[in-house]
Design a protein around this motif. Structure first.
Motif, PDB file in Angstrom:
ATOM      1  N   MET A 115     -12.780  10.855   3.469  1.00  0.00           N
ATOM      2  CA  MET A 115     -11.761   9.845   2.492  1.00  0.00           C
ATOM      3  C   MET A 115     -12.074   9.939   1.183  1.00  0.00           C
ATOM      4  O   MET A 115     -11.028   9.699   0.450  1.00  0.00           O
ATOM      5  N   ARG A 120      -1.640   4.851  -5.891  1.00  0.00           N
ATOM      6  CA  ARG A 120      -2.555   5.201  -4.918  1.00  0.00           C
ATOM      7  C   ARG A 120      -3.925   5.413  -5.280  1.00  0.00           C
ATOM      8  O   ARG A 120      -4.884   5.207  -4.438  1.00  0.00           O
ATOM      9  N   LEU A 129      -5.708   2.313  -5.536  1.00  0.00           N
ATOM     10  CA  LEU A 129      -5.821   1.439  -4.433  1.00  0.00           C
ATOM     11  C   LEU A 129      -6.877   1.530  -3.316  1.00  0.00           C
ATOM     12  O   LEU A 129      -7.023   2.838  -3.034  1.00  0.00           O
ATOM     13  N   GLY A 138      -8.072   4.852  13.127  1.00  0.00           N
ATOM     14  CA  GLY A 138      -8.657   5.742  13.758  1.00  0.00           C
ATOM     15  C   GLY A 138      -9.940   6.593  12.929  1.00  0.00           C
ATOM     16  O   GLY A 138     -10.059   6.127  12.009  1.00  0.00           O
ATOM     17  N   GLU A 177      -2.505   5.912   8.965  1.00  0.00           N
ATOM     18  CA  GLU A 177      -2.396   4.797   7.973  1.00  0.00           C
ATOM     19  C   GLU A 177      -3.269   4.898   6.826  1.00  0.00           C
ATOM     20  O   GLU A 177      -2.974   4.800   5.514  1.00  0.00           O
ATOM     21  N   LEU A 178      -4.212   5.377   7.322  1.00  0.00           N
ATOM     22  CA  LEU A 178      -5.541   5.454   6.073  1.00  0.00           C
ATOM     23  C   LEU A 178      -4.958   6.680   5.064  1.00  0.00           C
ATOM     24  O   LEU A 178      -5.166   6.643   3.958  1.00  0.00           O
ATOM     25  N   GLU A 179      -4.613   7.478   5.816  1.00  0.00           N
ATOM     26  CA  GLU A 179      -4.350   8.833   4.976  1.00  0.00           C
ATOM     27  C   GLU A 179      -3.020   8.626   4.006  1.00  0.00           C
ATOM     28  O   GLU A 179      -2.888   9.235   3.114  1.00  0.00           O
ATOM     29  N   MET A 180      -2.214   7.677   4.385  1.00  0.00           N
ATOM     30  CA  MET A 180      -0.936   7.629   3.705  1.00  0.00           C
ATOM     31  C   MET A 180      -1.303   6.841   2.591  1.00  0.00           C
ATOM     32  O   MET A 180      -0.454   6.794   1.699  1.00  0.00           O
ATOM     33  N   SER A 181      -2.362   6.075   2.368  1.00  0.00           N
ATOM     34  CA  SER A 181      -2.543   5.209   1.458  1.00  0.00           C
ATOM     35  C   SER A 181      -3.611   5.773   0.377  1.00  0.00           C
ATOM     36  O   SER A 181      -3.789   5.113  -0.808  1.00  0.00           O
ATOM     37  N   THR A 182      -4.065   6.970   0.510  1.00  0.00           N
ATOM     38  CA  THR A 182      -4.834   7.705  -0.600  1.00  0.00           C
ATOM     39  C   THR A 182      -4.162   8.537  -1.456  1.00  0.00           C
ATOM     40  O   THR A 182      -2.954   8.642  -1.363  1.00  0.00           O
ATOM     41  N   LEU A 237      -9.725  12.739   0.056  1.00  0.00           N
ATOM     42  CA  LEU A 237      -8.496  12.372  -0.220  1.00  0.00           C
ATOM     43  C   LEU A 237      -7.954  11.383  -1.229  1.00  0.00           C
ATOM     44  O   LEU A 237      -7.024  11.490  -1.797  1.00  0.00           O
ATOM     45  N   PHE A 257      -4.028  11.532  -2.635  1.00  0.00           N
ATOM     46  CA  PHE A 257      -3.460  12.673  -2.027  1.00  0.00           C
ATOM     47  C   PHE A 257      -3.183  12.041  -0.415  1.00  0.00           C
ATOM     48  O   PHE A 257      -4.000  12.108   0.474  1.00  0.00           O
ATOM     49  N   SER A 258      -1.966  11.811  -0.326  1.00  0.00           N
ATOM     50  CA  SER A 258      -1.562  11.070   0.824  1.00  0.00           C
ATOM     51  C   SER A 258      -1.219  12.123   2.101  1.00  0.00           C
ATOM     52  O   SER A 258      -1.352  13.347   2.002  1.00  0.00           O
ATOM     53  N   CYS A 289       0.776  -1.342   0.067  1.00  0.00           N
ATOM     54  CA  CYS A 289       0.068   0.038   0.069  1.00  0.00           C
ATOM     55  C   CYS A 289       0.899   1.326   0.059  1.00  0.00           C
ATOM     56  O   CYS A 289       0.154   2.309   0.114  1.00  0.00           O
ATOM     57  N   MET A 311      -5.262   8.367  12.242  1.00  0.00           N
ATOM     58  CA  MET A 311      -5.889   8.293  10.916  1.00  0.00           C
ATOM     59  C   MET A 311      -4.611   8.107   9.997  1.00  0.00           C
ATOM     60  O   MET A 311      -4.884   8.206   8.720  1.00  0.00           O
ATOM     61  N   ILE A 333       2.702   2.260   2.433  1.00  0.00           N
ATOM     62  CA  ILE A 333       2.943   2.896   3.710  1.00  0.00           C
ATOM     63  C   ILE A 333       4.218   2.848   4.414  1.00  0.00           C
ATOM     64  O   ILE A 333       4.753   3.778   4.905  1.00  0.00           O
TER      65      ILE A 333
END
Lengths: 235, 236
Positions: free
Chosen positions: A96, A71, A74, A82, B101-106, A99, B108-109, A48, B99, A50
């Motif tokens: 989301m 990304r 993905l 969280g 981990e979620l935001e790193m995978s989008t 983003l 716009f990270s 992913c 948040m 990360i």
């Protein structure tokens, strides 16, 4: 559509979490099995984008994992995530969606649709902090699907779901696997048996099995316990 | 079409059920948003308290310039840590609330999210400080640059201490430590003005400038460390 993972590795000071894993994944559902500490989550995080790998590459249809293009295709559900305390379920998904670069009017339609799919329409305007574990998990699944991902990575997606929700989830994943690459990790062997087209088994950072699991191979759970018999004995 | 005609048509004919609605909608799906649109959207997600606190302090300073006169620059330097606290809180929200981990995978990270938020808040703070400093500094008969340095230093000091707290604690409790840092720096400003007046003399101004440069570099490094740390802590 193809995800190519070439000699992917992640090494920490005195541990190799993922050890030169190579895979070629095409549309379908791949079940990633392994004991705690096998490296499943580390592998997923590298897929992913990360976690930065120590070595190797991850490419989806010529787009490298470090690119925005990758990304954009993905969808990811982490094992634990969280939320901002003031968000309702609806706010969370719209956030989301922003983003993921979705245009607002499209995002509204998509959020409404996904809320229905995961069965959270009635709780949409309630704050996420009031959600049960299962509801939060379903919200997580919904956010992973917002951008119609070509690559869907789900880390322990059925954790916290009751049996009825789990069946619903399996049906959903089965449908998604027809068009997308779905990689899901779980401890629940029956989930893999019901959903996955192919099984990937990890132990100590390495792939010890990859391929289809048919009745001729025997009982998957028995094979799993044989492989991890040492750890099962300690529990 | 006239309303009555529309009503008559609706009554006369039954619209067919939509077929392959999902596929059609996917076909006409609009283009993804641009970076500019993303930044604009992120401004909407900055908490209202950030704007309220920043503007409140700004109004307080402007009001005090009239009543307090030449001491208003020191009031600004004592209040500025609380403005910095707003910036820290927004910049580190993803980390504080899990948040990241979620935001790193989008698409716009996380880096884009932090940059967008800080850019918006930074512009606001630059605007507010740009007005507060000459207004307050003018009442103390200090040159604008000197007033600016006396105000920016507590801002940067609060930011560095706050970011350090977020990096070490790595959860929502760091917010309370950041508040403590802001209060501490604010009190320090008041205390130095009362008991160490000599450090504000012109001959020591060069040290103030050096400290500001040092803190600015520290702020940038701390933000980079927080983003870098996010992936390691996520694994551990």
């Amino acid at each position: 559509m193809e995800l190519v993972i070439d000699r992917l590795s992640k090494q920490y000071k005195n541990k190799i979490a993922v050890d030169r894993i190579s895979l070629r994944l095409t549309p379908g559902v791949y079940g990633l099995l392994g004991a705690n500490g096998a490296g499943k989550t580390t592998l997923m995080r590298m897929i992913c984008g990360i976690l930065k790998p120590t070595g190797g590459t991850v490419v989806l249809d010529k787009a490298d994992v470090s690119t925005e293009e990758y990304r954009g295709k993905l969808g990811y559900l982490p094992q634990d995530f969280g939320y901002y305390p003031e968000f309702t379920g609806l706010d969370f998904l719209m956030y989301m969606a922003s983003l993921k670069g979705l245009e607002k009017s499209y995002a509204k339609r998509k959020v409404k649709e996904l809320m229905e799919v995961v069965g959270l329409t009635e709780q949409a305007k309630k704050k996420v902090k009031t959600y049960s574990g299962g509801m939060k998990q379903r919200l997580g699944v919904a956010q992973a699907l917002l951008n119609d991902p070509e690559l869907l990575v789900l880390d322990e997606p059925t954790a916290g779901l009751d049996p009825k929700e789990r069946v619903r989830f399996r049906n959903l994943i089965g449908e998604l696997g027809k068009k997308s690459i779905v990689l899901l990790s779980t401890h629940i062997v029956s989930d893999i048996e019901h959903i996955a087209d192919k099984v990937l088994m990890m132990k100590d950072g390495q792939l010890i099995y990859q391929g289809e699991w048919t009745e001729e191979n025997g009982d998957l759970e028995e094979f799993y316990l044989q492989q991890f018999g040492e750890e099962a004995g300690h529990e | 079409m006239k309303r009555e005609m529309k009503t008559y048509l609706q009554e006369a004919f039954e619209a067919p059920e939509p077929v392959k609605k999902k596929e059609f909608l996917q076909m006409v799906r609009t283009e993804n948003v641009s970076t500019f649109d993303f930044v604009k959207a992120q401004i909407g997600y900055i908490r209202k308290r950030v704007w309220v606190v920043s503007v409140f302090i700004f109004m307080l300073v402007l009001a005090s310039a009239d009543y307090v006169g030449k001491e208003s620059i020191w009031i600004v330097s004592a209040l500025v840590p609380y403005i910095a606290l707003c910036a820290i809180a927004e910049g580190t929200r993803s980390t504080a609330y899990g948040m990241s981990e979620l935001e790193m995978s989008t698409r716009f990270s996380l880096k884009s999210v932090i940059l967008a938020r800080l850019t918006a808040i930074g512009c606001l703070h630059a605007l507010l400080l740009g007005v507060m400093i000459p207004v307050a500094g003018g009442t103390a008969f200090l040159p604008v640059i000197r007033s600016g340095i006396y105000v920016i230093l507590p801002y940067l000091l609060t930011t560095v201490l706050g970011l350090l707290a977020v990096r070490k604690l790595y959860d929502w409790e760091s917010t309370y430590v950041c508040m403590g840092c802001a209060v501490m720096v604010s009190l320090l400003s008041v205390w130095t003005r009362g008991f160490l007046v000599w450090i504000y003399e012109e001959k020591y101004f060069i040290w103030w400038c050096a400290l500001v440069v040092y803190l600015l570099v520290k702020v940038i490094k701390e933000y980079k460390k927080i983003i870098y740390q996010t992936e390691d802590v996520a694994w551990n």
